[in-house]
Design a protein around this motif. Structure first.
Motif, PDB file in Angstrom:
ATOM      1  N   ALA A  77       0.812  -1.214   0.000  1.00  0.00           N
ATOM      2  CA  ALA A  77       0.000   0.000   0.000  1.00  0.00           C
ATOM      3  C   ALA A  77       0.848   1.267   0.000  1.00  0.00           C
ATOM      4  CB  ALA A  77      -0.924   0.002   1.218  1.00  0.00           C
ATOM      5  N   GLU A  78       2.140   1.139   0.302  1.00  0.00           N
ATOM      6  CA  GLU A  78       3.028   2.305   0.373  1.00  0.00           C
ATOM      7  C   GLU A  78       3.699   2.636  -0.956  1.00  0.00           C
ATOM      8  OE1 GLU A  78       4.409   1.572   5.032  1.00  0.00           O
ATOM      9  OE2 GLU A  78       5.864   1.411   3.412  1.00  0.00           O
ATOM     10  N   TYR A  79       3.584   1.766  -1.953  1.00  0.00           N
ATOM     11  CA  TYR A  79       4.324   1.953  -3.189  1.00  0.00           C
ATOM     12  C   TYR A  79       4.057   3.306  -3.843  1.00  0.00           C
ATOM     13  CZ  TYR A  79       5.495  -3.069  -3.115  1.00  0.00           C
ATOM     14  OH  TYR A  79       5.965  -4.307  -2.786  1.00  0.00           O
ATOM     15  N   ALA A  80       2.795   3.637  -4.043  1.00  0.00           N
ATOM     16  CA  ALA A  80       2.446   4.879  -4.737  1.00  0.00           C
ATOM     17  C   ALA A  80       2.945   6.095  -3.972  1.00  0.00           C
ATOM     18  CB  ALA A  80       0.934   4.952  -4.943  1.00  0.00           C
ATOM     19  N   ALA A  81       2.741   6.094  -2.652  1.00  0.00           N
ATOM     20  CA  ALA A  81       3.170   7.227  -1.831  1.00  0.00           C
ATOM     21  C   ALA A  81       4.687   7.372  -1.831  1.00  0.00           C
ATOM     22  CB  ALA A  81       2.654   7.055  -0.404  1.00  0.00           C
ATOM     23  N   ASN A  82       5.396   6.265  -1.799  1.00  0.00           N
ATOM     24  CA  ASN A  82       6.861   6.323  -1.793  1.00  0.00           C
ATOM     25  C   ASN A  82       7.412   6.838  -3.118  1.00  0.00           C
ATOM     26  OD1 ASN A  82       6.966   5.419   0.826  1.00  0.00           O
ATOM     27  ND2 ASN A  82       7.415   3.288   0.287  1.00  0.00           N
ATOM     28  N   LEU A  83       6.769   6.470  -4.218  1.00  0.00           N
ATOM     29  CA  LEU A  83       7.183   6.991  -5.520  1.00  0.00           C
ATOM     30  C   LEU A  83       6.953   8.499  -5.594  1.00  0.00           C
ATOM     31  CD1 LEU A  83       5.791   4.160  -7.840  1.00  0.00           C
ATOM     32  CD2 LEU A  83       8.202   4.673  -7.443  1.00  0.00           C
ATOM     33  N   GLU A  84       5.832   8.953  -5.055  1.00  0.00           N
ATOM     34  CA  GLU A  84       5.542  10.386  -5.038  1.00  0.00           C
ATOM     35  C   GLU A  84       6.543  11.139  -4.170  1.00  0.00           C
ATOM     36  OE1 GLU A  84       1.546  11.409  -4.124  1.00  0.00           O
ATOM     37  OE2 GLU A  84       0.693  10.251  -5.785  1.00  0.00           O
ATOM     38  N   THR A  85       6.937  10.528  -3.062  1.00  0.00           N
ATOM     39  CA  THR A  85       7.951  11.139  -2.198  1.00  0.00           C
ATOM     40  C   THR A  85       9.265  11.311  -2.947  1.00  0.00           C
ATOM     41  OG1 THR A  85       6.973  10.205  -0.184  1.00  0.00           O
ATOM     42  CG2 THR A  85       9.295  10.856  -0.068  1.00  0.00           C
ATOM     43  N   ALA A  86       9.641  10.297  -3.730  1.00  0.00           N
ATOM     44  CA  ALA A  86      10.870  10.373  -4.516  1.00  0.00           C
ATOM     45  C   ALA A  86      10.787  11.482  -5.568  1.00  0.00           C
ATOM     46  CB  ALA A  86      11.155   9.029  -5.178  1.00  0.00           C
ATOM     47  N   VAL A  87       9.616  11.640  -6.163  1.00  0.00           N
ATOM     48  CA  VAL A  87       9.413  12.734  -7.129  1.00  0.00           C
ATOM     49  C   VAL A  87       9.579  14.078  -6.425  1.00  0.00           C
ATOM     50  CG1 VAL A  87       7.760  13.883  -8.631  1.00  0.00           C
ATOM     51  CG2 VAL A  87       7.902  11.390  -8.641  1.00  0.00           C
ATOM     52  N   ASP A  88       8.930  14.225  -5.273  1.00  0.00           N
ATOM     53  CA  ASP A  88       8.988  15.480  -4.512  1.00  0.00           C
ATOM     54  C   ASP A  88      10.405  15.794  -4.035  1.00  0.00           C
ATOM     55  OD1 ASP A  88       6.269  15.768  -4.864  1.00  0.00           O
ATOM     56  OD2 ASP A  88       5.745  14.940  -2.897  1.00  0.00           O
ATOM     57  N   ASP A  89      11.201  14.752  -3.817  1.00  0.00           N
ATOM     58  CA  ASP A  89      12.582  14.941  -3.347  1.00  0.00           C
ATOM     59  C   ASP A  89      13.531  15.337  -4.467  1.00  0.00           C
ATOM     60  OD1 ASP A  89      11.860  14.416  -0.780  1.00  0.00           O
ATOM     61  OD2 ASP A  89      12.649  12.373  -0.708  1.00  0.00           O
ATOM     62  N   GLY A  90      13.007  15.436  -5.682  1.00  0.00           N
ATOM     63  CA  GLY A  90      13.830  15.923  -6.790  1.00  0.00           C
ATOM     64  C   GLY A  90      14.739  14.897  -7.428  1.00  0.00           C
ATOM     65  N   ALA A  91      14.330  13.641  -7.433  1.00  0.00           N
ATOM     66  CA  ALA A  91      15.154  12.592  -8.047  1.00  0.00           C
ATOM     67  C   ALA A  91      15.266  12.802  -9.557  1.00  0.00           C
ATOM     68  CB  ALA A  91      14.556  11.218  -7.765  1.00  0.00           C
ATOM     69  N   ASP A  92      16.479  12.637 -10.073  1.00  0.00           N
ATOM     70  CA  ASP A  92      16.659  12.634 -11.522  1.00  0.00           C
ATOM     71  C   ASP A  92      16.193  11.299 -12.100  1.00  0.00           C
ATOM     72  OD1 ASP A  92      18.138  15.224 -12.112  1.00  0.00           O
ATOM     73  OD2 ASP A  92      19.382  14.371 -10.529  1.00  0.00           O
ATOM     74  N   LEU A  93      16.399  10.244 -11.307  1.00  0.00           N
ATOM     75  CA  LEU A  93      15.942   8.908 -11.703  1.00  0.00           C
ATOM     76  C   LEU A  93      15.371   8.214 -10.481  1.00  0.00           C
ATOM     77  CD1 LEU A  93      15.800   6.607 -13.875  1.00  0.00           C
ATOM     78  CD2 LEU A  93      17.993   5.814 -12.959  1.00  0.00           C
ATOM     79  N   ILE A  94      14.183   7.650 -10.634  1.00  0.00           N
ATOM     80  CA  ILE A  94      13.583   6.837  -9.571  1.00  0.00           C
ATOM     81  C   ILE A  94      13.671   5.385  -9.996  1.00  0.00           C
ATOM     82  CG2 ILE A  94      11.474   6.311  -8.289  1.00  0.00           C
ATOM     83  CD1 ILE A  94      10.623   9.227  -8.752  1.00  0.00           C
ATOM     84  N   LEU A  95      14.342   4.575  -9.177  1.00  0.00           N
ATOM     85  CA  LEU A  95      14.516   3.157  -9.465  1.00  0.00           C
ATOM     86  C   LEU A  95      13.568   2.350  -8.596  1.00  0.00           C
ATOM     87  CD1 LEU A  95      16.266   0.798 -10.737  1.00  0.00           C
ATOM     88  CD2 LEU A  95      17.546   0.883  -8.588  1.00  0.00           C
ATOM     89  N   ALA A  96      12.694   1.592  -9.215  1.00  0.00           N
ATOM     90  CA  ALA A  96      11.759   0.723  -8.500  1.00  0.00           C
ATOM     91  C   ALA A  96      12.257  -0.711  -8.598  1.00  0.00           C
ATOM     92  CB  ALA A  96      10.362   0.842  -9.095  1.00  0.00           C
ATOM     93  N   THR A  97      12.314  -1.396  -7.456  1.00  0.00           N
ATOM     94  CA  THR A  97      12.907  -2.734  -7.444  1.00  0.00           C
ATOM     95  C   THR A  97      11.837  -3.814  -7.361  1.00  0.00           C
ATOM     96  OG1 THR A  97      13.194  -2.660  -5.038  1.00  0.00           O
ATOM     97  CG2 THR A  97      15.021  -1.896  -6.378  1.00  0.00           C
ATOM     98  N   GLY A  98      11.440  -4.308  -8.505  1.00  0.00           N
ATOM     99  CA  GLY A  98      10.629  -5.503  -8.478  1.00  0.00           C
ATOM    100  C   GLY A  98       9.263  -5.432  -9.123  1.00  0.00           C
ATOM    101  N   PHE A  99       8.833  -6.592  -9.562  1.00  0.00           N
ATOM    102  CA  PHE A  99       7.554  -6.769 -10.239  1.00  0.00           C
ATOM    103  C   PHE A  99       6.367  -6.216  -9.446  1.00  0.00           C
ATOM    104  CE2 PHE A  99       3.828  -9.195 -11.529  1.00  0.00           C
ATOM    105  CZ  PHE A  99       3.913  -9.160 -12.915  1.00  0.00           C
ATOM    106  N   PRO A 100       6.347  -6.358  -8.107  1.00  0.00           N
ATOM    107  CA  PRO A 100       5.183  -5.853  -7.369  1.00  0.00           C
ATOM    108  C   PRO A 100       4.925  -4.359  -7.555  1.00  0.00           C
ATOM    109  CG  PRO A 100       6.439  -7.346  -5.990  1.00  0.00           C
ATOM    110  CD  PRO A 100       7.269  -7.104  -7.224  1.00  0.00           C
TER     111      PRO A 100
END
Length: 329
Positions: A77-100
């Motif tokens: 349930a945290e996946y979407a929120a964590n990706l948004e946090t990475a966007v807000d933190d100014g990542a040039d690249l967000i790496l997601a680890t895994g099929f889930p």
């Protein structure tokens, strides 16, 4: 005159300060920020997430202008929120680890079309967004080579497979493993059970204990941290286990036959390296297998006979040469 000199000096100092700030900002702007969002199991899962993080740590050492960090997901349930946090933190690249994470990344890529993403173990095919690079492995090949090992080394003609979540990636491991066992030992039976989790060592241990009590003497787990529990059961029963993703022999030196190496660290490293070189291309998939040494047996094979090693290496050569096509389902 003194007032004028003082004023000029003050102005010069102010300009130098501004130049200094500008230089500092430009230096920070030159940094490439990579944030990894883990699947469940944590960054120290002794498996998939850990291998990904090792790849990022290595590229940080090799490139002075790359910064790396991670956000751990405790539950799906945290996946979407964590990706948004990475966007807000100014990542040039967000790496997601895994099929889930595949659905969450697909949505985030559409919501943030200017943001670059990379995802491991997913291939969206023709639907891959232009801002996403996929990193994919031939898991069936990794399963096949350790299946050959299990088929050769079993004494009871009964071996086991424990999967984490029932998805296409783990199914490829399973299909390859079954095919390898059958090739090496047609009389050997393969028992399969899915834990439906990557992060429950207790469940992995319980499943393995039941398998061992039913005469199985070798278990291959493709289940992340859940598989660590199965390895613990092998130690307690003084039987054998096969690791996954990275060399897991250190977890049970006397009880790990080998590990199905899947060099996620190298796939991650290469993806970030392309970004650093200005060669990041979205909408594509980087594929890795036996032919480029990104799949195979772990370097630690102390518990394998020379006969088994020679047999497996011969089959690997046949796969690379196209003489053997390993099934993936």
């Amino acid at each position: 005159m003194k007032k004028i000199l003082c004023l000029c000096t003050t102005l010069m100092l102010a300009m130098l300060a501004l130049v200094g700030c500008s230089s500092s900002n430009e230096s920070n702007d030159d940094k490439i920020k990579v944030i990894m969002v883990t699947s469940v199991g944590g960054v120290n899962d002794q498996s998939f997430n850990q291998s990904s993080w090792e790849g990022l740590q290595q590229i940080k050492k090799d490139f002075d202008n790359i910064e790396v960090s991670y956000i751990e997901s405790k539950q799906e349930a945290e996946y979407a929120a964590n990706l948004e946090t990475a966007v807000d933190d100014g990542a040039d690249l967000i790496l997601a680890t895994g099929f889930p994470l595949q659905d969450a990344v697909l949505k985030a890529a559409k919501d943030y079309p200017e943001q670059k993403f990379a995802i491991v173990d997913v291939d969206y095919g023709d639907e891959t967004p232009d801002n996403v690079a996929c990193i994919s492995f031939a898991e069936e090949q990794a399963g096949y080579v350790v299946g050959l090992v299990a088929g050769k080394e079993t004494k009871t003609n009964k071996v086991g497979f424990i999967g984490g979540m029932d998805n296409v990636v783990i199914e490829r491991f399973e299909a390859g493993y079954k095919a390898g066992v059958a090739e090496a030992n047609p009389d050997c039976e393969v028992k399969v059970q899915y834990a439906n989790t990557y992060s429950d060592q207790a469940k992995g241990k319980s499943i393995a204990q039941q398998m061992y009590s039913n005469g199985i003497d070798i278990i291959f787990s493709a289940a992340g941290d859940t598989g660590v529990g199965a390895i613990e059961a092998a130690k307690e029963q003084n039987l054998f286990a096969i690791g996954v993703d990275r060399d897991q022999s250190s977890l049970a030196p006397e009880n790990i036959l080998t590990s199905a190496m899947k060099k996620v660290n190298e796939g991650v490293y290469n993806a970030v390296k392309l970004l650093a070189e200005g060669k990041f291309t979205g909408g594509t998939t980087l594929r890795y297998g036996l032919e480029d040494n990104s799949i195979g047996l772990a370097p630690t094979t102390d518990n394998l006979s020379e006969e088994t090693l020679n047999y497996v290496n011969g089959k690997i050569e046949e796969i690379v040469n196209g003489k053997i096509i390993v099934p993936n389902k």
